[in-house]
Design an enzyme around this catalytic site. Structure first.
Site, PDB file in Angstrom:
ATOM      1  CE  LYS A  57      81.382  -0.057  22.088  1.00  0.00           C
ATOM      2  NZ  LYS A  57      80.319  -0.613  22.927  1.00  0.00           N
ATOM      3  N   GLY A 185      68.705   7.334  29.858  1.00  0.00           N
ATOM      4  CA  GLY A 185      69.736   6.471  30.456  1.00  0.00           C
ATOM      5  C   GLY A 185      71.125   6.989  30.127  1.00  0.00           C
ATOM      6  CD  GLU A 208      71.971   8.975  34.924  1.00  0.00           C
ATOM      7  OE1 GLU A 208      71.969   8.189  33.963  1.00  0.00           O
ATOM      8  OE2 GLU A 208      71.789   8.611  36.103  1.00  0.00           O
ATOM      9  CB  VAL A 274      66.838   2.538  31.868  1.00  0.00           C
ATOM     10  CG1 VAL A 274      66.305   3.879  31.397  1.00  0.00           C
ATOM     11  CG2 VAL A 274      65.837   1.431  31.596  1.00  0.00           C
ATOM     12  N   GLY A 275      69.368   0.107  31.158  1.00  0.00           N
ATOM     13  CA  GLY A 275      70.082  -1.015  31.781  1.00  0.00           C
ATOM     14  C   GLY A 275      69.567  -2.347  31.281  1.00  0.00           C
ATOM     15  CB  ALA A 324      81.527  -9.039  25.610  1.00  0.00           C
ATOM     16  CG  HIS A 450     108.897   7.443  22.227  1.00  0.00           C
ATOM     17  ND1 HIS A 450     108.044   8.268  22.921  1.00  0.00           N
ATOM     18  CD2 HIS A 450     109.578   8.242  21.352  1.00  0.00           C
ATOM     19  CE1 HIS A 450     108.206   9.510  22.501  1.00  0.00           C
ATOM     20  NE2 HIS A 450     109.124   9.520  21.547  1.00  0.00           N
TER      21      HIS A 450
END
Ligand SMILES: Cc1cc2nc3c(=O)[nH]c(=O)nc-3n(C[C@H](O)[C@H](O)[C@H](O)COP(=O)(O)OP(=O)(O)OC[C@H]3O[C@@H](n4cnc5c(N)ncnc54)[C@H](O)[C@@H]3O)c2cc1C
Length: 479
Positions: A57, A185, A208, A274-275, A324, A450
């Protein structure tokens, strides 16, 4: 605790200092237990802080700025010439990690939580052996919490060498932007990394295996990201089976199969994402009678107890979703259950967010899942082009929408899925609404400040009830 010998004793031992483990340790210490944490890596925070959520991030945010300054002419800001210094960017990212790491270390020290650096393995029901640098090699415990997380899944033909063929960990420490990469991936890690590298000027080929990106999320929200991703220098390739990566003088030749044809592509580097798989096979669990399930997770009950009721498991190692925030929640629950509090991991939903451009958020059921679960679902969409804040949140990416699914009979909120600038920040409201059993009317009647992105949740709640204000809702015919 007996200190100064090779054997120590503690009330609660936590194995792993990731978000599941360190949160469990702090909560257990708050509840009055003597706590020790064992982690095989230097530094606290686990995969999430050291090589996962936080570094990705941080780099997403840096690459967003790098991209945004080239795209804000419409706001009257013209930037001529800018340079990306990757080493400096990585140093800044590491600085963020270091600050978070010392924050946890500081809390540990205030709570008197001791950290042992080493690899833990169960010896018997109340004893752990530790291998590593520490002079403590045996630990006796009353309660244990296993929080050993997960490991990247390898694929044949692509052995990670850290130079040409990388995993996510190595990709987050690059010192230069490669000219071109293949990322294998198209899940959330692959698409996030693609966007970072693409925005920094790399030519990215995203492979993918399936026919769309991020298959675990609602296809309609993902389609917005899929359409946009090529704007950032990312070319997605679908129905691809990567076969092998051969290191050459100039980089890597990747062989893959697509449409029954064998093809090749030459790139500077390959990134394999890939995971991830649960990290439970090297803990000696077989010695204490804890068997893994068919996916190699540690089976637990609602209190997060394993079959040995004084040994708990939390986080990635204890089942899906491997996120997480789920690990943190489970860490708290496990500590509270050890203390005999009436706590349970009985959350109705766990939200997901993906930090693409635009961002994705998802909580609860999709329309189809709600139908399959026996509800009579009703859904509405609110376009973010009708919300002023979207135009400021990310001037280059206004397109997107928020979709709300309710039960038509009761008005209860069943799910919410959205795509657009900063939507990761608004999913918590719907998560809370689902946990509390709120209806669309409850949300629509709640005043939202707002101009904020959160108004989109109020607007979509109005819209699903046929009374949208900033989208046209057909009034009933006059009699
Ligand atoms: C690139 C990437 C990006 C991600 N982004 C996000 C995100 O944006 N949001 C999100 O929610 N999730 C994200 N995740 C997933 C998130 O990192 C995990 O869900 C989370 O870290 C799981 O926490 P945990 O406490 O279960 O274990 P981990 O964080 O994996 O920590 C486990 C710890 O246990 C230690 N350990 C393992 N075995 C032993 C042993 N035998 N003895 C001693 N110590 C041991 C390890 O060294 C490690 O420190 C990301 C993951 C990756 C890889």
């Amino acid at each position: 605790m007996v200190v100064g010998s090779l054997t120590v004793e503690t009330d609660v031992v936590v194995i792993g200092a990731g978000p599941g483990g360190y949160v469990a340790a702090i909560r257990a210490a708050q509840l009055g237990f003597e706590v020790m944490v064992i982690d095989s890596q230097k530094g606290l925070g686990g995969v999430c802080l050291q090589e996962g959520c936080i570094p990705t991030k941080a780099l997403i945010s840096a690459s967003d700025y790098a991209h945004a300054i080239q795209n804000i002419e419409m706001m009257g800001i013209e930037v001529s010439g800018h340079t990306v210094k990757v080493e400096k960017m990585m140093a800044w990212k590491q600085g963020v990690i270091n600050k978070m790491n010392s924050g946890i270390a500081n809390l540990f020290s205030k709570y008197g939580i001791e950290v042992i650096e080493g690899k833990a393995e169960f010896y018997d029901d109340h004893t752990i052996h530790i291998s590593g640098q520490s002079d403590i090699n045996t630990l006796k415990f009353k309660h244990a919490i296993i929080a050993t997380g997960s490991l990247p899944i390898d694929i044949p033909g692509f052995a990670i060498d850290g130079t040409h063929i990388l995993g996510s960990k190595e990709a987050l420490c690059l010192t230069q932007v490669p000219k071109s990469v293949v990322i294998i991936g198209g899940g959330y890690i692959g698409t996030e990394l693609s966007t970072v590298l693409g925005k920094l000027g790399c030519q990215v080929h995203l492979f993918e295996m399936g026919d769309r990106l991020i298959p675990m999320l609602d296809p309609e929200i993902v389609s917005v990201v899929q359409k946009k991703i090529s704007n950032f220098g990312v070319t997605p390739h679908f129905n691809v089976k990567a076969q092998k990566g051969e290191v050459t003088q100039n980089g890597v030749t990747v062989t893959y199969i697509q449409d029954n044809q064998t093809k090749t592509i030459d790139v500077e580097k390959v990134i394999v994402v890939v995971g991830r798989k649960p990290n439970a096979t090297a803990l000696g669990l077989e010695k204490i009678g804890i068997q893994l399930d068919s996916h190699k997770f540690i089976p637990v009950n609602e209190k997060l107890q394993t079959v040995k009721s004084h040994i708990y498991a939390v986080g990635d190692v204890a089942g899906q979703p491997m996120l997480a925030h789920k690990a943190e929640r489970q860490g708290k629950v496990a500590a509270e259950c050890i203390a005999g509090l009436p706590s349970a991991y009985d959350n109705k939903v766990c939200p997901s967010v993906v930090f693409n451009d635009p961002e994705l958020m998802s909580v609860g059921m999709t329309f189809d899942q709600a139908q399959q679960a026996g509800f009579t679902p009703k859904q509405a969409k609110f376009p973010l082009t009708a919300l002023a804040k979207s135009y400021f949140a990310n001037p280059s990416t206004v397109d997107g929408f928020v979709k709300l699914i309710i039960d038509e009979k009761t008005g209860l909120i069943l799910g919410c899925h959205g795509v657009g600038p900063k939507v990761s920040e608004i999913v918590s409201e719907v998560t809370l609404a689902i946990e509390l059993g709120a209806t669309a009317e409850d949300i629509a009647a709640t005043i939202h400040p707002h101009p904020t992105m959160s108004e989109s949740i109020m607007e979509v709640a109005d819209t699903v009830m046929g009374q949208g204000i900033h989208v046209f809702s057909q009034p009933p015919k006059k009699k």
